[in-house]
Design a protein around this motif. Structure first.
Motif, PDB file in Angstrom:
ATOM      1  N   ILE A  70       1.041  62.653 -23.309  1.00 24.19           N
ATOM      2  CA  ILE A  70       2.256  63.124 -24.003  1.00 24.19           C
ATOM      3  C   ILE A  70       3.340  62.062 -23.941  1.00 24.19           C
ATOM      4  O   ILE A  70       3.655  61.535 -22.868  1.00 24.19           O
ATOM      5  CB  ILE A  70       2.773  64.432 -23.350  1.00 24.19           C
ATOM      6  CG1 ILE A  70       1.691  65.514 -23.413  1.00 24.19           C
ATOM      7  CG2 ILE A  70       4.051  64.915 -24.026  1.00 24.19           C
ATOM      8  CD1 ILE A  70       1.947  66.670 -22.455  1.00 24.19           C
ATOM      9  N   ASP A  71       3.903  61.780 -25.110  1.00 26.65           N
ATOM     10  CA  ASP A  71       5.059  60.907 -25.210  1.00 26.65           C
ATOM     11  C   ASP A  71       6.266  61.804 -24.877  1.00 26.65           C
ATOM     12  O   ASP A  71       6.546  62.758 -25.605  1.00 26.65           O
ATOM     13  CB  ASP A  71       5.106  60.436 -26.677  1.00 26.65           C
ATOM     14  CG  ASP A  71       6.078  59.313 -26.878  1.00 26.65           C
ATOM     15  OD1 ASP A  71       6.551  58.750 -25.889  1.00 26.65           O
ATOM     16  OD2 ASP A  71       6.353  59.020 -28.063  1.00 26.65           O
ATOM     17  N   ILE A  72       6.947  61.552 -23.761  1.00 28.40           N
ATOM     18  CA  ILE A  72       8.015  62.464 -23.322  1.00 28.40           C
ATOM     19  C   ILE A  72       9.288  62.208 -24.128  1.00 28.40           C
ATOM     20  O   ILE A  72       9.787  61.083 -24.185  1.00 28.40           O
ATOM     21  CB  ILE A  72       8.290  62.314 -21.807  1.00 28.40           C
ATOM     22  CG1 ILE A  72       7.002  62.605 -21.019  1.00 28.40           C
ATOM     23  CG2 ILE A  72       9.419  63.236 -21.364  1.00 28.40           C
ATOM     24  CD1 ILE A  72       7.134  62.415 -19.509  1.00 28.40           C
ATOM     25  N   LEU A  73       9.816  63.271 -24.739  1.00 28.59           N
ATOM     26  CA  LEU A  73      11.041  63.149 -25.539  1.00 28.59           C
ATOM     27  C   LEU A  73      12.262  63.626 -24.744  1.00 28.59           C
ATOM     28  O   LEU A  73      13.322  63.012 -24.813  1.00 28.59           O
ATOM     29  CB  LEU A  73      10.896  63.933 -26.844  1.00 28.59           C
ATOM     30  CG  LEU A  73       9.768  63.418 -27.762  1.00 28.59           C
ATOM     31  CD1 LEU A  73       9.592  64.321 -28.966  1.00 28.59           C
ATOM     32  CD2 LEU A  73      10.056  61.978 -28.208  1.00 28.59           C
ATOM     33  N   TYR A  74      12.106  64.719 -24.003  1.00 27.24           N
ATOM     34  CA  TYR A  74      13.223  65.260 -23.215  1.00 27.24           C
ATOM     35  C   TYR A  74      12.702  65.779 -21.875  1.00 27.24           C
ATOM     36  O   TYR A  74      11.592  66.289 -21.798  1.00 27.24           O
ATOM     37  CB  TYR A  74      13.906  66.420 -23.953  1.00 27.24           C
ATOM     38  CG  TYR A  74      14.451  66.034 -25.303  1.00 27.24           C
ATOM     39  CD1 TYR A  74      15.643  65.317 -25.413  1.00 27.24           C
ATOM     40  CD2 TYR A  74      13.767  66.375 -26.468  1.00 27.24           C
ATOM     41  CE1 TYR A  74      16.138  64.952 -26.660  1.00 27.24           C
ATOM     42  CE2 TYR A  74      14.252  66.013 -27.719  1.00 27.24           C
ATOM     43  CZ  TYR A  74      15.443  65.306 -27.811  1.00 27.24           C
ATOM     44  OH  TYR A  74      15.927  64.941 -29.032  1.00 27.24           O
ATOM     45  N   ALA A 105      14.610  58.878 -24.950  1.00 29.32           N
ATOM     46  CA  ALA A 105      14.722  57.681 -25.792  1.00 29.32           C
ATOM     47  C   ALA A 105      15.595  56.643 -25.085  1.00 29.32           C
ATOM     48  O   ALA A 105      15.416  55.437 -25.273  1.00 29.32           O
ATOM     49  CB  ALA A 105      15.312  58.054 -27.147  1.00 29.32           C
ATOM     50  N   SER A 106      16.522  57.107 -24.228  1.00 28.27           N
ATOM     51  CA  SER A 106      17.430  56.191 -23.526  1.00 28.27           C
ATOM     52  C   SER A 106      16.682  55.310 -22.521  1.00 28.27           C
ATOM     53  O   SER A 106      17.176  54.263 -22.122  1.00 28.27           O
ATOM     54  CB  SER A 106      18.520  56.985 -22.795  1.00 28.27           C
ATOM     55  OG  SER A 106      17.939  57.825 -21.815  1.00 28.27           O
ATOM     56  N   LEU A 107      15.482  55.722 -22.114  1.00 26.89           N
ATOM     57  CA  LEU A 107      14.683  54.920 -21.174  1.00 26.89           C
ATOM     58  C   LEU A 107      13.919  53.829 -21.912  1.00 26.89           C
ATOM     59  O   LEU A 107      13.593  52.788 -21.355  1.00 26.89           O
ATOM     60  CB  LEU A 107      13.696  55.842 -20.429  1.00 26.89           C
ATOM     61  CG  LEU A 107      12.789  55.223 -19.379  1.00 26.89           C
ATOM     62  CD1 LEU A 107      13.593  54.592 -18.247  1.00 26.89           C
ATOM     63  CD2 LEU A 107      11.849  56.276 -18.806  1.00 26.89           C
ATOM     64  N   LYS A 108      13.641  54.103 -23.175  1.00 29.69           N
ATOM     65  CA  LYS A 108      12.816  53.160 -23.958  1.00 29.69           C
ATOM     66  C   LYS A 108      13.631  51.975 -24.440  1.00 29.69           C
ATOM     67  O   LYS A 108      13.084  50.936 -24.775  1.00 29.69           O
ATOM     68  CB  LYS A 108      12.175  53.894 -25.126  1.00 29.69           C
ATOM     69  CG  LYS A 108      11.094  54.842 -24.611  1.00 29.69           C
ATOM     70  CD  LYS A 108      10.412  55.651 -25.674  1.00 29.69           C
ATOM     71  CE  LYS A 108       9.351  56.516 -25.023  1.00 29.69           C
ATOM     72  NZ  LYS A 108       9.064  57.737 -25.706  1.00 29.69           N
ATOM     73  N   GLU A 117       8.398  57.664 -19.477  1.00 30.36           N
ATOM     74  CA  GLU A 117       8.082  57.542 -20.902  1.00 30.36           C
ATOM     75  C   GLU A 117       6.968  58.481 -21.360  1.00 30.36           C
ATOM     76  O   GLU A 117       6.978  58.971 -22.474  1.00 30.36           O
ATOM     77  CB  GLU A 117       7.632  56.103 -21.201  1.00 30.36           C
ATOM     78  CG  GLU A 117       8.729  55.076 -21.123  1.00 30.36           C
ATOM     79  CD  GLU A 117       8.185  53.698 -21.447  1.00 30.36           C
ATOM     80  OE1 GLU A 117       8.521  53.183 -22.530  1.00 30.36           O
ATOM     81  OE2 GLU A 117       7.428  53.138 -20.632  1.00 30.36           O
ATOM     82  N   SER A 118       5.970  58.678 -20.498  1.00 24.68           N
ATOM     83  CA  SER A 118       4.810  59.472 -20.912  1.00 24.68           C
ATOM     84  C   SER A 118       4.144  60.072 -19.686  1.00 24.68           C
ATOM     85  O   SER A 118       4.426  59.671 -18.547  1.00 24.68           O
ATOM     86  CB  SER A 118       3.820  58.584 -21.667  1.00 24.68           C
ATOM     87  OG  SER A 118       3.328  57.576 -20.794  1.00 24.68           O
ATOM     88  N   VAL A 175      19.450  58.223 -19.339  1.00 27.98           N
ATOM     89  CA  VAL A 175      18.964  57.986 -17.970  1.00 27.98           C
ATOM     90  C   VAL A 175      20.047  57.398 -17.059  1.00 27.98           C
ATOM     91  O   VAL A 175      20.064  57.675 -15.859  1.00 27.98           O
ATOM     92  CB  VAL A 175      17.711  57.066 -17.915  1.00 27.98           C
ATOM     93  CG1 VAL A 175      16.452  57.809 -18.301  1.00 27.98           C
ATOM     94  CG2 VAL A 175      17.889  55.815 -18.729  1.00 27.98           C
ATOM     95  N   ASN A 176      20.963  56.627 -17.640  1.00 31.23           N
ATOM     96  CA  ASN A 176      21.988  56.014 -16.803  1.00 31.23           C
ATOM     97  C   ASN A 176      23.031  57.009 -16.290  1.00 31.23           C
ATOM     98  O   ASN A 176      23.866  56.657 -15.458  1.00 31.23           O
ATOM     99  CB  ASN A 176      22.670  54.866 -17.552  1.00 31.23           C
ATOM    100  CG  ASN A 176      21.685  53.722 -17.742  1.00 31.23           C
ATOM    101  OD1 ASN A 176      20.850  53.463 -16.867  1.00 31.23           O
ATOM    102  ND2 ASN A 176      21.731  53.070 -18.891  1.00 31.23           N
TER     103      ASN A 176
END
Ligand code: NAP
Ligand code: ZN
Ligand code: ZN
Length: 348
Positions: free
Chosen positions: A32-36, A344-347, A132-133, A320-321
């Motif tokens: 799974i691509d983690i979104l939230y 998305a903030s981690l990517k 991320e996943s 994430v920050n």
């Protein structure tokens, strides 16, 4: 697979970006691509080693939603592109009495929690959803309702099931008066779910800033639990109380609000003991009990229930920050009502 995550190497250190390993999907696995990912107070208890011993590094997070990126060749429940969720558990023995009864949270061999459990595949510890996943056996992956806001659905995977399960077990519904103590992530979900089940809901909060807001969440009545006069008015009036407080507090004050045969059920998990006076229970044949998340089948049932009743969490979306600031605010009860990380903030 080497992926990016957010976690910490020690209890007293802030969370920071880390690199972790994920296994490649085997035949029954879903990647799974983690979104939230929601921030549960259990993440904070664990990251700061407030429970029975955390192994570091830790990557918290067990309110995971995202999209299926890859499936093993024997997977039947999911296909690439589907929405998918992961809660507090990623595996269990599947053979003991509890697992056979769909109560994997009480697996007699000890289930594999989403983070900080021994990892059967890679060795070391499991790593959670601030990442991320994730790769999880399809039997522990949940289908998500398509009609709900995805970010606000994430908290259902822990806060939702942890409150739904005891409300169902103690048969809350029409004609029942229910108290909810501690209006954080769990408590605010309990208010919404108990209301949708048809109960009369009394909110018990220590925060004046939540008094008006509790009605918006669906409460029929609100009490400032630090006001003895207000508390007295509700003595012996409730069939059931769900206590979702994350810190030490006086449990006897709440038991006194129960009717004869009423039950106070703890889901909040402070490490300190909560002393109960014998007379609080004896006079009124009252029960003091606890409840732990819920099984996988019941988690799916809860998600379907929330889809049908349009129930999601009230969230504050962060990057994430902002996780370390969010932890500080969580400690002050200053969140309405769940922080959710936009992964998305981690990517970036
Ligand atoms: P949260 O969002 O931080 O909410 C906790 C609430 O407790 C606060 O909003 C506040 O509500 C109240 N509170 C906090 N400190 C207090 C104090 N000193 N005295 C009185 N009330 C206080 O936490 P959460 O994520 O909902 O989690 C709540 C607890 O449940 C945590 O201990 C967590 O580890 C545990 N948990 C258990 C399970 C399980 O399976 N049993 C699952 C998930 C989480 P008011 O402002 O309304 O007073
Ligand atoms: Zn949780
Ligand atoms: Zn088992």
């Amino acid at each position: 697979m080497n992926i990016k995550a957010f976690g910490t190497k020690a209890a007293e250190k802030p969370l920071e970006q880390l690199n972790i390993q994920r296994r490649n999907a085997s035949p029954h696995d879903v990647e799974i691509d983690i979104l939230y990912c929601g921030i549960c107070h259990s993440d904070l208890h664990s990251a700061r080693n407030e429970w029975y011993g955390t192994t570091y590094p830790i990557v918290p997070g067990h309110e995971i939603v995202g999209r299926v990126k890859n499936v093993g060749n024997l997977v039947t429940k999911f296909k690439v592109g589907d929405l998918a969720g992961v809660g507090c558990m990623v595996d269990s023995c599947r053979e003991c009495e509890q697992c056979k009864n769909d109560l994997e949270q009480f697996c007699e061999q000890g289930n594999t929690m989403t983070f900080n459990s021994p990892d059967k595949h890679l060795g070391g510890q499991t790593y959670g959803g601030y990442s991320e996943s994730i790769v999880v056996d399809e039997n522990f992956v949940l289908r998500l309702p398509e009609n709900l806001d995805l970010a606000a659905t994430a908290p259902l995977l822990c806060a939702g099931i942890t409150t739904y399960s005891p409300l169902m077990h103690w048969k809350v519904g029409p004609g029942k008066k229910v108290g909810v103590v501690g209006i954080g992530g769990l408590g605010h979900m309990a208010v919404k779910i108990a209301k949708a089940m048809g109960a009369h809901v009394l909110v018990l909060t220590t925060s004046t800033s939540k008094i008006d807001d509790a009605k918006r969440l669906g409460a029929d009545e609100v009490v400032l639990s630090t006001d003895a006069q207000q508390m007295k008015k509700h003595a012996n009036s409730l069939h059931f109380i769900l206590d979702a407080v994350s810190a030490q507090h006086d449990i006897n004050a709440f038991i006194s609000l129960l009717k004869v045969d009423g039950a106070l059920v703890l889901v909040g998990a402070p490490m300190e003991p909560l002393p109960v006076q014998s007379f609080s229970l004896i006079f009124g044949r009252k029960s003091f009990a606890g409840s732990l998340i819920g099984g996988i089948a019941e988690t799916q049932e809860m998600l379907d229930f929330c889809g049908k009743h349009n129930i999601v969490a009230d969230i504050e979306l962060i990057g994430v920050n902002e996780i370390n600031d969010a932890y500080e605010r969580l400690l002050k009860g200053d969140v309405k009502y769940r922080f959710v990380i936009d992964m998305a903030s981690l990517k970036k």
